[in-house]
Design a protein around this motif. Structure first.
Motif, PDB file in Angstrom:
ATOM      1  N   SER A  81       0.811  -1.216   0.000  1.00 23.84           N
ATOM      2  CA  SER A  81       0.000   0.000   0.000  1.00 23.84           C
ATOM      3  C   SER A  81       0.848   1.272   0.000  1.00 23.84           C
ATOM      4  N   ARG A  82       2.110   1.158   0.417  1.00 21.41           N
ATOM      5  CA  ARG A  82       2.994   2.323   0.425  1.00 21.41           C
ATOM      6  C   ARG A  82       3.189   2.889  -0.979  1.00 21.41           C
ATOM      7  N   HIS A  83       2.992   2.051  -2.005  1.00 24.05           N
ATOM      8  CA  HIS A  83       3.186   2.525  -3.370  1.00 24.05           C
ATOM      9  C   HIS A  83       2.140   3.561  -3.777  1.00 24.05           C
ATOM     10  N   ILE A  84       1.025   3.600  -3.056  1.00 24.52           N
ATOM     11  CA  ILE A  84       0.026   4.638  -3.317  1.00 24.52           C
ATOM     12  C   ILE A  84       0.667   6.014  -3.142  1.00 24.52           C
ATOM     13  N   PHE A  85       1.459   6.150  -2.090  1.00 29.87           N
ATOM     14  CA  PHE A  85       2.092   7.435  -1.786  1.00 29.87           C
ATOM     15  C   PHE A  85       3.187   7.756  -2.803  1.00 29.87           C
ATOM     16  N   ALA A 196       8.926   7.488  11.192  1.00 30.90           N
ATOM     17  CA  ALA A 196       9.058   6.032  11.176  1.00 30.90           C
ATOM     18  C   ALA A 196       9.423   5.498  12.560  1.00 30.90           C
ATOM     19  N   LEU A 197      10.357   6.182  13.243  1.00 32.54           N
ATOM     20  CA  LEU A 197      10.778   5.727  14.574  1.00 32.54           C
ATOM     21  C   LEU A 197       9.651   5.851  15.597  1.00 32.54           C
ATOM     22  N   VAL A 198       8.917   6.955  15.536  1.00 37.91           N
ATOM     23  CA  VAL A 198       7.798   7.159  16.472  1.00 37.91           C
ATOM     24  C   VAL A 198       6.718   6.101  16.244  1.00 37.91           C
ATOM     25  N   CYS A 199       6.368   5.865  14.967  1.00 43.10           N
ATOM     26  CA  CYS A 199       5.340   4.871  14.652  1.00 43.10           C
ATOM     27  C   CYS A 199       5.814   3.450  14.962  1.00 43.10           C
ATOM     28  N   PHE A 208       3.874  -0.502  11.557  1.00 40.74           N
ATOM     29  CA  PHE A 208       4.281   0.909  11.614  1.00 40.74           C
ATOM     30  C   PHE A 208       4.374   1.589  10.254  1.00 40.74           C
ATOM     31  N   LEU A 209       4.545   0.818   9.160  1.00 35.85           N
ATOM     32  CA  LEU A 209       4.892   1.405   7.868  1.00 35.85           C
ATOM     33  C   LEU A 209       3.797   2.313   7.325  1.00 35.85           C
ATOM     34  N   LEU A 210       2.568   1.822   7.239  1.00 34.82           N
ATOM     35  CA  LEU A 210       1.490   2.610   6.655  1.00 34.82           C
ATOM     36  C   LEU A 210       1.196   3.885   7.453  1.00 34.82           C
ATOM     37  N   PRO A 211       1.028   3.820   8.798  1.00 37.76           N
ATOM     38  CA  PRO A 211       0.790   5.064   9.526  1.00 37.76           C
ATOM     39  C   PRO A 211       1.939   6.060   9.432  1.00 37.76           C
ATOM     40  N   SER A 212       3.176   5.564   9.403  1.00 37.83           N
ATOM     41  CA  SER A 212       4.313   6.487   9.299  1.00 37.83           C
ATOM     42  C   SER A 212       4.315   7.190   7.946  1.00 37.83           C
TER      43      SER A 212
END
Length: 234
Positions: A81-85, A196-199, A208-212
């Motif tokens: 889903s990261r590819h959407i961004f 990324a670190l916070v998420c 963590f990947l999608l919310p970050s």
């Protein structure tokens, strides 16, 4: 006047970092696919039509566990889903390249995205649309060749290939660092690291990947006027 030969050479040069990473990582996929009973022809078909990197490695494990088609589709969507961004940040530019647009979107993997963001302009005798198009084609070819090599190696060489899949992570880190060093503004890169670190701390390594990505994109959109002002000053 744009020079086709120089455009091809430029695209190939820009794609070289991905070449070495994809030969190893594609091999990891090919080996994994062979281990569950699928030969090099399947490696070509899946790499040609799916072309999803970590999604293909996930596909292997789900096929091995006899997962349903619906489960495979849902999991692949979440993993990639990261590819959407990635697409959102290039959609207008890619549209301006006409017939190349579908291929540019399809071939926009993590590493290809990294290469595309590593340059904003091309030499005056290089066609930018053709160069970005060819980078995507070259990268896809590297992945397919790597998957074939891995599948055949799995048949012929009986050694422990544990850890070969880490080559994708290592490649992306190198491209990311190179992009930060080449960029005038370091803020987007460092902002992404902090988010990324916070998420990672809040959601854990599996979620963590999608919310970050969502938070990073939202912050960068909110800070766009500030970033644009800095570019004008520089």
């Amino acid at each position: 006047m744009k020079n086709k030969t120089k455009t091809i050479k430029f695209a190939f040069k820009m794609s070289l970092p991905v070449l070495f990473g994809y030969l190893f990582l594609g091999s990891a996929f090919g080996i994994s696919l062979y281990e569950i009973g699928y030969n090099w022809i399947w490696a070509i078909v899946i790499s040609l039509l799916v072309y999803a990197g970590s999604g293909q490695l996930l596909l292997v494990s789900m096929i091995a566990s006899h997962a349903s088609l619906a489960s495979i589709a849902v999991m692949t969507f979440f993993v990639n889903s990261r590819h959407i961004f990635y697409g959102l940040s290039f959609i207008e530019k890619f549209r301006s390249y006409g017939w190349r647009y579908p291929s540019l979107i399809f071939s926009l993997t993590d590493e290809t995205y990294g290469v595309n963001t590593s340059f904003n302009t091309t030499p005056k005798d290089v066609d930018e649309g053709d160069a970005r198009f060819l980078i995507g084609i070259f990268d896809h070819m590297y992945w397919i060749v790597g998957s074939i090599i891995g599948n055949l190696a799995g048949q012929l060489i009986k050694i422990d290939f544990t850890g070969i899949d880490f080559s994708m992570t290592a490649l992306f880190v190198v491209i990311f660092l190179d992009q930060i060093l080449a960029s005038k503004s370091k803020l987007p890169g460092f902002l992404g690291i902090i988010c990324a670190l916070v998420c990672l701390f809040i959601f854990g390594p599996d979620k963590f990947l999608l919310p970050s990505l969502i938070i990073t994109v939202a912050l960068l959109l909110g800070m766009k006027p500030l970033l644009d002002d800095k570019k004008e000053v520089m």
